[in-house]
Scaffold this motif. Structure first.
Motif, PDB file in Angstrom:
ATOM      1  N   LEU A 237       0.963  -0.896  -0.215  1.00 29.78           N
ATOM      2  CA  LEU A 237       0.708  -0.402   0.054  1.00 29.78           C
ATOM      3  C   LEU A 237       0.809   1.102   0.330  1.00 29.78           C
ATOM      4  N   MET A 238       1.606   0.979   0.812  1.00 29.89           N
ATOM      5  CA  MET A 238       3.411   2.228   0.538  1.00 29.89           C
ATOM      6  C   MET A 238       3.445   2.731  -0.812  1.00 29.89           C
ATOM      7  N   ASP A 239       3.643   1.466  -1.486  1.00 23.35           N
ATOM      8  CA  ASP A 239       4.409   1.782  -2.922  1.00 23.35           C
ATOM      9  C   ASP A 239       3.261   2.316  -3.634  1.00 23.35           C
ATOM     10  N   LYS A 240       2.319   2.253  -3.704  1.00 21.86           N
ATOM     11  CA  LYS A 240       0.814   2.365  -4.138  1.00 21.86           C
ATOM     12  C   LYS A 240       0.532   4.198  -4.058  1.00 21.86           C
ATOM     13  N   ASP A 243       2.937   6.126  -5.487  1.00 25.15           N
ATOM     14  CA  ASP A 243       2.943   6.200  -7.287  1.00 25.15           C
ATOM     15  C   ASP A 243       1.998   6.999  -7.211  1.00 25.15           C
ATOM     16  N   LYS A 244       1.465   7.664  -6.459  1.00 29.88           N
ATOM     17  CA  LYS A 244       0.065   8.443  -6.224  1.00 29.88           C
ATOM     18  C   LYS A 244       0.876   9.486  -6.263  1.00 29.88           C
ATOM     19  N   ALA A 245       1.393   9.790  -5.159  1.00 32.51           N
ATOM     20  CA  ALA A 245       2.023  10.715  -4.373  1.00 32.51           C
ATOM     21  C   ALA A 245       3.027  11.481  -5.761  1.00 32.51           C
ATOM     22  N   LEU A 246       3.564  10.595  -6.655  1.00 30.55           N
ATOM     23  CA  LEU A 246       4.572  11.100  -7.420  1.00 30.55           C
ATOM     24  C   LEU A 246       3.653  11.540  -8.490  1.00 30.55           C
ATOM     25  N   GLU A 247       1.856  11.423  -8.957  1.00 25.41           N
ATOM     26  CA  GLU A 247       1.313  11.615  -9.827  1.00 25.41           C
ATOM     27  C   GLU A 247       0.817  12.992  -9.361  1.00 25.41           C
ATOM     28  N   LEU A 248       0.726  13.467  -8.374  1.00 31.87           N
ATOM     29  CA  LEU A 248      -0.382  14.373  -7.807  1.00 31.87           C
ATOM     30  C   LEU A 248       0.286  15.491  -7.123  1.00 31.87           C
ATOM     31  N   ALA A 249       1.567  15.243  -7.393  1.00 26.62           N
ATOM     32  CA  ALA A 249       2.992  16.026  -6.069  1.00 26.62           C
ATOM     33  C   ALA A 249       2.758  17.743  -6.643  1.00 26.62           C
TER      34      ALA A 249
END
Length: 359
Positions: A237-240, A243-249
């Protein structure tokens, strides 16, 4: 013997299945004349709803269950003190959902007004009647109100073993699949601090739903809120979330960046692509968002992760140089340690530290 048994079964199956031909199972010894086959009338089955129709019925049912706003709801929102909320409840009464909304408003006003006599407030008969209504009609409390109410009860010192708290936790456990992703995140944030088996069971169920439905995650506030509780999350879940944080940074506020950086540091997760992206957006933030405690935490996180970003360090030094009056001994010590781990030196900044007289 075997052929006779097969021949008898062929006739039997033909009688039971009128659409099947007896020639499909020809006996080895064909008789000249066969007995007439009796057939059974097939009654039509009741119509079956398509899956899409079932979902549409569920949505219509949910919409029909949403109660209309009443005058009491508007008065509760306009109340200016806990006493006013209690008086409105005593005069109007209401449903379980209205009782929950009233308590949430009361708890918020109690914090804002700095009400110190919490014991007397929690023993007020009007408030006890409000909580009794919530406990007896917990099924009528809306999902969003239920999540906020759990937090409000904790703020007011309600014990985990209290009847109303147990009722709400059990109801939340039953509804865990019906909560939105944002509600699940806030529920997980609340449950991480709740002792006892009930809180642990609820947390496990919520975290399982969060991992199964991670594609629904679409706002940065939820990402940063979940990552702040990283020690309770599974590595997958942390990996996901990363990834979401990188997408919405690009939508992150400075406070969101601070929270994510600290969560990575607490877990020792040196996610270089994410840290680089966060550094870029942090460097673009206006000075008004970069308060001294935030800069302190960012420097600490970068130092612990041994992550070098010269532009961010220079920005931190420039911001601190303009705030020499805000320096304290503890702040200077933490900044010095963080920059020492990074082996980064800014002479004007450290000279200002010595001028203050702490080094």
């Amino acid at each position: 013997m075997t052929t006779r048994v097969l021949a008898q079964w062929a006739r039997f199956l033909g009688a039971r299945c009128p659409r099947a031909s007896l020639t499909s199972f020809p006996p080895l010894h064909v008789q000249a004349e066969s007995a007439p086959v009796k057939t059974f009338q097939m009654h039509p089955l009741p119509p079956v709803r398509a899956m899409c129709e079932v979902h549409s019925l569920i949505k219509e049912f949910d919409r029909s269950q949403v109660p209309k706003r009443t005058e009491l709801d508007e008065l509760i929102e306009k109340a200016g003190s806990p006493e006013e909320v209690l008086q409105l409840w005593a005069e109007w009464g209401g449903s379980g959902n209205q009782a929950a909304s009233s308590f949430v408003r009361l708890a918020k006003l109690s914090v804002e007004k700095g009400n110190q006599d919490r014991t007397a407030l929690m023993q007020d008969p009007r408030l006890l009647d409000m909580l009794e209504k919530v406990s007896s009609q917990v099924a009528t409390v809306w999902n969003g109100t239920l999540v906020i109410l759990l937090r409000a009860l904790s703020q007011q010192g309600i014990a985990p073993g209290d009847l109303v708290m147990q009722s709400l936790q059990t109801e939340a456990l039953w509804r865990v699949r019906r909560f939105s992703y944002k509600q699940l995140a806030y529920l997980a944030d609340w449950a991480t601090a709740r002792p006892g088996p009930e809180g642990e069971e609820l947390l496990r169920s919520v975290l399982k739903q969060l991992e199964l439905r991670w594609m629904e995650l679409a706002d940065v506030r939820t990402i940063s809120l979940l990552m702040a509780r990283a020690r309770h999350l599974s590595p997958s879940l942390m990996d996901k979330l990363e990834d979401k944080a990188l997408e919405l940074a690009e939508k992150f506020s400075a406070e969101d960046i601070r929270r994510v950086a600290l969560s990575l540091a607490s877990q020792g997760r040196r996610a270089v692509p994410l840290l680089r992206t966060l550094s870029y957006h942090l460097h673009q933030k206006p000075s008004a968002e970069l308060n001294t405690p935030l800069l302190l935490d960012v420097a600490y996180a970068y130092g612990k992760l041994n992550f070098h970003q010269t532009q961010v360090f220079q920005r931190i030094a420039a911001e601190l140089l303009s705030r020499k009056a805000e320096f304290s001994a503890s702040n200077i010590t933490r900044f010095a340690k963080s920059f020492a781990y990074l082996k980064w030196l800014n002479l004007p900044l450290f000279e200002s530290f010595t001028e203050v007289g702490f080094l």
